[in-house]
Each structure stands twice: as C-alpha cells, then as structure tokens.
Design an enzyme around this catalytic site. Structure first.
Site, mmCIF file in Angstrom:
data_model
loop_
_atom_site.group_PDB
_atom_site.id
_atom_site.type_symbol
_atom_site.label_atom_id
_atom_site.label_comp_id
_atom_site.label_asym_id
_atom_site.label_seq_id
_atom_site.Cartn_x
_atom_site.Cartn_y
_atom_site.Cartn_z
ATOM 1 N N GLU A 97 0.830 -1.214 0.000
ATOM 2 C CA GLU A 97 0.000 0.000 0.000
ATOM 3 C C GLU A 97 0.857 1.254 0.000
ATOM 4 O O GLU A 97 1.995 1.246 0.453
ATOM 5 C CB GLU A 97 -0.874 0.015 1.269
ATOM 6 C CG GLU A 97 -2.327 -0.357 1.011
ATOM 7 C CD GLU A 97 -3.113 0.768 0.325
ATOM 8 O OE1 GLU A 97 -2.531 1.567 -0.436
ATOM 9 O OE2 GLU A 97 -4.327 0.838 0.556
ATOM 10 N N ASP A 98 0.283 2.336 -0.480
ATOM 11 C CA ASP A 98 0.968 3.625 -0.432
ATOM 12 C C ASP A 98 0.916 4.204 0.979
ATOM 13 O O ASP A 98 1.912 4.668 1.510
ATOM 14 C CB ASP A 98 0.357 4.610 -1.439
ATOM 15 C CG ASP A 98 -1.170 4.692 -1.376
ATOM 16 O OD1 ASP A 98 -1.792 3.929 -0.603
ATOM 17 O OD2 ASP A 98 -1.737 5.521 -2.108
ATOM 18 N N ASP A 101 -4.088 5.260 6.529
ATOM 19 C CA ASP A 101 -4.565 6.510 7.102
ATOM 20 C C ASP A 101 -5.609 6.148 8.170
ATOM 21 O O ASP A 101 -5.244 5.795 9.289
ATOM 22 C CB ASP A 101 -5.147 7.317 5.934
ATOM 23 C CG ASP A 101 -5.594 8.714 6.302
ATOM 24 O OD1 ASP A 101 -4.966 9.326 7.166
ATOM 25 O OD2 ASP A 101 -6.575 9.204 5.714
ATOM 26 N N PHE A 150 -1.855 16.040 4.548
ATOM 27 C CA PHE A 150 -2.192 15.392 3.282
ATOM 28 C C PHE A 150 -0.973 15.418 2.376
ATOM 29 O O PHE A 150 -0.424 16.473 2.084
ATOM 30 C CB PHE A 150 -3.386 16.055 2.592
ATOM 31 C CG PHE A 150 -4.002 15.148 1.570
ATOM 32 C CD1 PHE A 150 -4.890 14.155 1.950
ATOM 33 C CD2 PHE A 150 -3.638 15.250 0.231
ATOM 34 C CE1 PHE A 150 -5.430 13.284 1.012
ATOM 35 C CE2 PHE A 150 -4.172 14.374 -0.714
ATOM 36 C CZ PHE A 150 -5.066 13.395 -0.317
ATOM 37 N N ARG A 163 1.045 11.963 -8.722
ATOM 38 C CA ARG A 163 1.442 10.585 -8.420
ATOM 39 C C ARG A 163 2.886 10.302 -8.828
ATOM 40 O O ARG A 163 3.551 9.464 -8.245
ATOM 41 C CB ARG A 163 0.536 9.592 -9.155
ATOM 42 C CG ARG A 163 -0.895 9.556 -8.638
ATOM 43 C CD ARG A 163 -1.600 8.341 -9.229
ATOM 44 N NE ARG A 163 -3.049 8.401 -9.097
ATOM 45 C CZ ARG A 163 -3.731 8.002 -8.013
ATOM 46 N NH1 ARG A 163 -3.083 7.526 -6.981
ATOM 47 N NH2 ARG A 163 -5.038 8.084 -7.985
HETATM 48 P P1 IMP Z 1 -7.532 4.641 4.673
HETATM 49 O O1 IMP Z 1 -8.106 5.891 5.284
HETATM 50 O O2 IMP Z 1 -6.456 4.036 5.527
HETATM 51 O O3 IMP Z 1 -8.612 3.660 4.326
HETATM 52 O O4 IMP Z 1 -6.810 5.095 3.335
HETATM 53 C C1 IMP Z 1 -7.425 4.958 2.101
HETATM 54 C C2 IMP Z 1 -6.656 5.565 0.963
HETATM 55 O O5 IMP Z 1 -6.767 6.973 1.044
HETATM 56 C C3 IMP Z 1 -5.158 5.329 0.879
HETATM 57 O O6 IMP Z 1 -4.797 4.093 0.369
HETATM 58 C C4 IMP Z 1 -4.777 6.447 -0.058
HETATM 59 O O7 IMP Z 1 -5.017 6.087 -1.398
HETATM 60 C C5 IMP Z 1 -5.719 7.564 0.356
HETATM 61 N N1 IMP Z 1 -5.023 8.536 1.232
HETATM 62 C C6 IMP Z 1 -4.994 8.587 2.589
HETATM 63 N N2 IMP Z 1 -4.225 9.601 3.028
HETATM 64 C C7 IMP Z 1 -3.736 10.203 1.923
HETATM 65 C C8 IMP Z 1 -2.843 11.317 1.704
HETATM 66 O O8 IMP Z 1 -2.307 11.965 2.622
HETATM 67 N N3 IMP Z 1 -2.590 11.621 0.394
HETATM 68 C C9 IMP Z 1 -3.131 10.952 -0.660
HETATM 69 N N4 IMP Z 1 -3.951 9.893 -0.501
HETATM 70 C C10 IMP Z 1 -4.256 9.533 0.779
HETATM 71 MG MG MG Z 2 -4.150 3.469 -1.565
#
Ligand code: IMP
Ligand code: MG
Length: 176
Positions: A97-98, A101, A150, A163
């Site tokens: 994963e990138d 969050d 962010f 990206r």
């Molecule tokens: P989750 O909130 O952990 O479910 O994250 C879901 C997705 O939100 C991640 O896989 C990212 O693609 C996107 N995301 C969360 N935080 C960031 C950020 O700071 N920048 C860009 N994308 C984000």
């Molecule tokens: Mg992602």
C-alpha cells in the site's frame, strides 16, 4: 487556489528505505514464493520499486478498491472495483500500500483476502499516518510514520495529480 508542495521525504530517503524493506522481505521469505498485491492506483509506484529491489522472484497482482474520490477525507465506504484474476489460496501474500490513514480500507481488505485461504498474509506500506487511525490494522513492514498532513507523490495523489513525483510532499493551498 494555488497548490504548493513542500518536501517531507526525499527520493534518497525513500530509495534507502525501499532497499532496507526489500532485504527484510528477502530474509523473511527465504525459500518461499512472494505474491504482492498492489492496491491501485496509489500502491503502484512503491510496489514496482520494492519488487525491483528484491533479489528473487516476486509475483505481481492488482486490485482496485474505492477510497477517497477527489477530496482529502475518507468516505468510509469501501468496495472492490477490480478483483484479483487468480486464486491466492495457499500463497504467501503481501498487500503493498501507499499509505495507511484511517485504516478502513486495509482492515476490510485484509478480512476479504484472509477468507480466501492464503498461506500467509502480510501488509507493507510506504507511509503510515497513525494519528488518523479509526480501524485497527497490523502493519508488518512500514516505510515512514508521518504526521497528520495530506501528502502526495510516489503514487499518492491529490485529485489524481502528483502521483509521479519521486519524493513525498505536503500539499497546501493558497489564494491566488
Ligand atoms: P484509509 O483511510 O487508511 O482507508 O486510506 C485509504 C486511501 O486513502 C489510501 O490508500 C490512499 O489512497 C488515500 N489517502 C490517505 N491519506 C492520503 C494522503 O495523505 N494523500 C493521498 N492519498 C491519501
Ligand atoms: Mg491506496
């Protein structure tokens, strides 16, 4: 609004960290095949760089799950937009994963993939934003823990942009 990007993690720091994680994975998976699952689109750059740094065969798989749309807040609504085209039964799988969050995406995805009977299932993320966690996720390999900002670059986007930056930057918005 003008979008400004300030560097949080440099390309050199990222390259060094990827080498370190690759070595760790090589050690942990000695004598085993490795199957990466990339969560599109954000995970793609990190997955490719990490796979190239690993000195043994890595199988690559792709999935797409819904996340934020074009805003910077999580919808909390997760569904599979594109599924794997092969079984992961009895395979050693690492989700790449990138960023983690809120953790909502990964906690749901992990349950779905575990129900398919892999031999093992681990999570590897380039970035972790622990302050934002809502759903619990065990992370096996983490690149960098970052503050609640962010960020863009290395696969991460703001409204599908940035990206392809080769560093991680914090995005801010200023009046024109
Ligand atoms: P989750 O909130 O952990 O479910 O994250 C879901 C997705 O939100 C991640 O896989 C990212 O693609 C996107 N995301 C969360 N935080 C960031 C950020 O700071 N920048 C860009 N994308 C984000
Ligand atoms: Mg992602």
């Amino acid at each position: 609004m003008i979008e400004k990007i300030s560097t949080l993690i440099t390309k050199e720091e990222i390259d060094a960290k990827i080498k370190e994680i690759a070595k760790q994975i090589e050690r942990d998976y000695e004598g085993k095949d490795i199957h990466f699952i990339c969560v599109l689109k954000g995970g793609v750059m990190f997955m490719v760089d990490l796979a190239r740094a690993i000195n043994k065969n890595v199988y690559l798989h792709f999935m797409d799950v819904s996340s934020y749309g074009d805003s910077t807040e999580s919808s909390g609504n997760i569904k599979i937009l594109m599924d794997l085209d092969e079984s992961i039964k009895d395979k050693n799988v690492i989700i790449v994963e990138d960023i983690i969050d809120s953790g909502r995406t990964l906690s749901v995805l992990k349950k779905i993939l575990l129900s398919r009977g892999p031999e093992s299932l681990k999570i590897c993320t380039l970035l972790d934003k622990p302050d934002r966690r809502v759903a619990e996720v065990d992370i096996d390999y983490t690149g960098f823990k970052i503050p609640d900002e962010f960020v863009v670059g290395c696969g991460l986007d703001y409204a599908q942009k940035y990206r392809n930056l080769d560093y991680i930057g914090i995005i801010s918005f200023e009046e024109e």
